[in-house]
Scaffold this active site. Structure first.
Site, mmCIF file in Angstrom:
data_model
loop_
_atom_site.group_PDB
_atom_site.id
_atom_site.type_symbol
_atom_site.label_atom_id
_atom_site.label_comp_id
_atom_site.label_asym_id
_atom_site.label_seq_id
_atom_site.Cartn_x
_atom_site.Cartn_y
_atom_site.Cartn_z
ATOM 1 N N ASP A 92 5.670 0.051 21.723
ATOM 2 C CA ASP A 92 4.304 0.418 22.097
ATOM 3 C C ASP A 92 3.992 -0.139 23.489
ATOM 4 O OD1 ASP A 92 1.596 1.252 20.194
ATOM 5 O OD2 ASP A 92 1.264 0.371 22.179
ATOM 6 N N ILE A 93 3.338 0.649 24.305
ATOM 7 C CA ILE A 93 3.037 0.248 25.681
ATOM 8 C C ILE A 93 2.002 -0.883 25.708
ATOM 9 C CG2 ILE A 93 1.123 1.864 26.171
ATOM 10 C CD1 ILE A 93 2.622 2.528 28.816
ATOM 11 N N ASN A 144 -2.117 5.433 11.405
ATOM 12 C CA ASN A 144 -3.524 5.790 11.611
ATOM 13 C C ASN A 144 -3.657 7.308 11.558
ATOM 14 O OD1 ASN A 144 -4.380 3.078 12.093
ATOM 15 N ND2 ASN A 144 -3.534 3.210 14.156
ATOM 16 N N GLU A 186 -5.164 7.550 17.994
ATOM 17 C CA GLU A 186 -5.353 7.867 19.420
ATOM 18 C C GLU A 186 -4.409 8.963 19.878
ATOM 19 O OE1 GLU A 186 -4.875 4.283 21.687
ATOM 20 O OE2 GLU A 186 -6.341 3.207 20.462
ATOM 21 N N VAL A 187 -3.183 8.931 19.400
ATOM 22 C CA VAL A 187 -2.182 9.918 19.807
ATOM 23 C C VAL A 187 -1.893 10.822 18.613
ATOM 24 C CG1 VAL A 187 0.162 10.278 20.647
ATOM 25 C CG2 VAL A 187 -1.171 8.340 21.509
ATOM 26 N N HIS A 221 2.951 9.006 13.839
ATOM 27 C CA HIS A 221 3.809 7.863 14.143
ATOM 28 C C HIS A 221 3.532 6.738 13.175
ATOM 29 C CE1 HIS A 221 0.120 7.756 16.566
ATOM 30 N NE2 HIS A 221 0.136 6.440 16.400
ATOM 31 N N HIS A 272 3.573 2.690 12.970
ATOM 32 C CA HIS A 272 3.638 1.445 13.746
ATOM 33 C C HIS A 272 4.394 0.396 12.928
ATOM 34 C CE1 HIS A 272 0.356 2.323 16.735
ATOM 35 N NE2 HIS A 272 -0.093 3.104 15.760
HETATM 36 P P1 5GP Z 1 -2.612 5.284 17.295
HETATM 37 O O1 5GP Z 1 -3.900 4.614 17.625
HETATM 38 O O2 5GP Z 1 -2.650 6.756 17.603
HETATM 39 O O3 5GP Z 1 -2.122 4.988 15.905
HETATM 40 O O4 5GP Z 1 -1.523 4.612 18.220
HETATM 41 C C1 5GP Z 1 -1.106 5.144 19.424
HETATM 42 C C2 5GP Z 1 -0.322 4.062 20.110
HETATM 43 O O5 5GP Z 1 0.410 4.644 21.172
HETATM 44 C C3 5GP Z 1 -1.183 2.951 20.719
HETATM 45 O O6 5GP Z 1 -0.838 1.704 20.125
HETATM 46 C C4 5GP Z 1 -0.857 2.999 22.209
HETATM 47 O O7 5GP Z 1 -0.754 1.714 22.786
HETATM 48 C C5 5GP Z 1 0.466 3.733 22.239
HETATM 49 N N1 5GP Z 1 0.684 4.524 23.423
HETATM 50 C C6 5GP Z 1 -0.203 5.382 24.020
HETATM 51 N N2 5GP Z 1 0.349 5.949 25.096
HETATM 52 C C7 5GP Z 1 1.606 5.437 25.191
HETATM 53 C C8 5GP Z 1 2.678 5.657 26.131
HETATM 54 O O8 5GP Z 1 2.590 6.419 27.092
HETATM 55 N N3 5GP Z 1 3.826 4.964 25.904
HETATM 56 C C9 5GP Z 1 3.967 4.098 24.853
HETATM 57 N N4 5GP Z 1 5.150 3.472 24.725
HETATM 58 N N5 5GP Z 1 2.986 3.892 23.959
HETATM 59 C C10 5GP Z 1 1.819 4.554 24.129
#
Ligand code: 5GP
Ligand code: ZN
Length: 115
Positions: free
Chosen positions: A30-31, A86, A94-95, A99, A101
């Site tokens: 994760d970034i 999520n 968010e994405v 996925h 985690h």
């Molecule tokens: P969500 O909130 O959708 O479960 O998690 C999305 C995750 O993707 C977040 O923890 C965020 O830090 C990570 N993320 C978003 N954009 C990028 C990216 O460009 N590269 C990487 N490696 N992680 C990302």
């Protein structure tokens, strides 16, 4: 999904710290890590959310889950780890590419949700 950020990562169009890849799944750090170890395992197939998943995705989602322990072991998470998926607005997603985690480190991650 050409403009999906995780599809772009899978295609190598956006750089990432890759952990694992095979024909069906992809894993990368994760970034913005929220624990000392924080990576994600994703299906290469674009599935937006767990809400959108169905029985046709059973094999690839099984692979995502079945790989978690091995990748956690390689990352040194021998005392355990937290897995999070999520989903949607309420789940804080968010994405919109499904996925899982994997979060861990030397100390317990803490309560499952903030009360
Ligand atoms: P969500 O909130 O959708 O479960 O998690 C999305 C995750 O993707 C977040 O923890 C965020 O830090 C990570 N993320 C978003 N954009 C990028 C990216 O460009 N590269 C990487 N490696 N992680 C990302
Ligand atoms: Zn995607």
């Amino acid at each position: 999904m050409p403009d999906c950020i995780f599809c772009q990562i899978i295609r190598g169009e956006i750089p990432c710290r890759k952990i694992y890849e095979d024909a069906d799944i992809f894993a990368f750090h994760d970034i913005h890590p929220q624990q000392p170890v924080h990576f994600m395992i994703i299906p290469k197939q674009h599935i937006a959310t767990l809400y959108d998943a169905n029985e046709s995705h059973q094999a690839v989602l099984g692979k995502v889950l079945a790989k978690a322990g091995e990748l956690a072991r390689i990352a040194g998470l021998d005392d355990g780890f937290r897995t999070i998926i999520n989903t949607g607005r309420v789940g804080g997603q968010e994405v919109y590419h499904l996925h899982i985690h994997i979060l861990g480190g030397p100390d317990p991650v803490g309560p499952m949700v903030r009360r």
